[in-house]
Design an enzyme around this catalytic site. Sequence first.
Site, mmCIF file in Angstrom:
data_model
loop_
_atom_site.group_PDB
_atom_site.id
_atom_site.type_symbol
_atom_site.label_atom_id
_atom_site.label_comp_id
_atom_site.label_asym_id
_atom_site.label_seq_id
_atom_site.Cartn_x
_atom_site.Cartn_y
_atom_site.Cartn_z
ATOM 1 N N HIS A 203 -32.627 42.458 -29.749
ATOM 2 C CA HIS A 203 -31.265 42.569 -30.278
ATOM 3 C C HIS A 203 -31.288 42.328 -31.783
ATOM 4 C CE1 HIS A 203 -31.569 38.239 -29.522
ATOM 5 N NE2 HIS A 203 -30.481 38.039 -30.238
ATOM 6 N N HIS B 40 -29.853 40.181 -34.042
ATOM 7 C CA HIS B 40 -29.665 38.947 -34.804
ATOM 8 C C HIS B 40 -30.847 38.680 -35.738
ATOM 9 C CE1 HIS B 40 -26.512 37.263 -31.764
ATOM 10 N NE2 HIS B 40 -25.995 38.092 -32.631
ATOM 11 N N ASP C 113 -32.541 36.118 -36.691
ATOM 12 C CA ASP C 113 -33.687 35.294 -36.291
ATOM 13 C C ASP C 113 -34.610 36.034 -35.323
ATOM 14 O OD1 ASP C 113 -31.576 35.043 -34.366
ATOM 15 O OD2 ASP C 113 -32.542 33.276 -33.513
ATOM 16 N N HIS C 114 -34.260 37.279 -34.999
ATOM 17 C CA HIS C 114 -35.114 38.133 -34.167
ATOM 18 C C HIS C 114 -35.637 39.351 -34.931
ATOM 19 C CE1 HIS C 114 -34.017 36.225 -30.211
ATOM 20 N NE2 HIS C 114 -33.120 35.712 -31.035
ATOM 21 N N HIS D 46 -24.858 38.779 -24.628
ATOM 22 C CA HIS D 46 -25.072 38.008 -25.852
ATOM 23 C C HIS D 46 -24.719 38.868 -27.053
ATOM 24 C CE1 HIS D 46 -26.882 35.067 -28.512
ATOM 25 N NE2 HIS D 46 -27.723 35.970 -28.996
ATOM 26 N N ASP E 150 -32.359 36.636 -25.933
ATOM 27 C CA ASP E 150 -31.374 35.559 -25.786
ATOM 28 C C ASP E 150 -30.420 35.803 -24.624
ATOM 29 O OD1 ASP E 150 -32.531 34.423 -27.990
ATOM 30 O OD2 ASP E 150 -30.820 34.695 -29.329
ATOM 31 N N HIS F 57 -35.977 31.037 -27.224
ATOM 32 C CA HIS F 57 -35.643 29.732 -27.792
ATOM 33 C C HIS F 57 -36.078 28.608 -26.855
ATOM 34 C CE1 HIS F 57 -33.084 31.021 -31.200
ATOM 35 N NE2 HIS F 57 -32.758 32.030 -30.410
#
Length: 256
Positions: A52, A54, A56-57, A108, A130, A168
Amino acid sequence: MDLLALPAFNDNYLWLLHDGTRALVVDPGDAEPVFTALTQHGLELAAILVTHHHADHTGGVAALREATGAVVYGPAHERIPEPFIPLADGAQVNVLGMAFRVIDVPGHTAGHIAYFASDMNGAPLLFCGDTLFSGGCGRLFEGTPAQMLDSLDKLAALPANTRVCCAHEYTLSNLRFASAVEPGNAALANYQRECEALRAAGTPTLPSSIGTERAINPFLRSREASVTQAVQAHAATPTDEVAVFAALREWKNNFK
């Protein structure tokens, strides 16, 4: 095949899968841990799998692609650093001699996908970003409770021995909430002790397994009487299964 969980940021894991020569990485929010691992193990990065959009990915995608020439795969309906090969439900990614089936798992984010391989060293493998966490699930930033419930149903239907590689290290926090929902769940209590010991030793709690999550994760168990009754006692109003799931997620959002 060797599977490595590369820590990044405060609690992310970047999953690196390699055969001793070539590697793929999943959701590289930071390029530096990946470069370090590639150098340490003498690996060539062949592919980048993104679940996805975001940051942090995806934050390390461009640097890794530019430095290695790795092919980037990602969700067709989300903005991923281009160029990338867009994927939707049922697509197949062939890399390192393995076949990964793409599963649409919105909730998400609106276009979140997961990658499932039926066999890696004798057991299935799931990279779920996530969507599913050990003992929990992702917050509903863009999708609906109905979408997330359906997405989790898809993942729960995978073989019990499927290794669950989520992004995570949220396990202990999730299990504290799960224990509040199902204080009488013996499997949950045992798993919580195991995970506390792993973290005390500095070891990841992941990967989990689908079988374990079916037994301990309230978000995969929201139709179980013990979970439904706990949610109704907490929120009073939900009746249908989507409303129960939505109330469970909201309970978790505000859990201390």
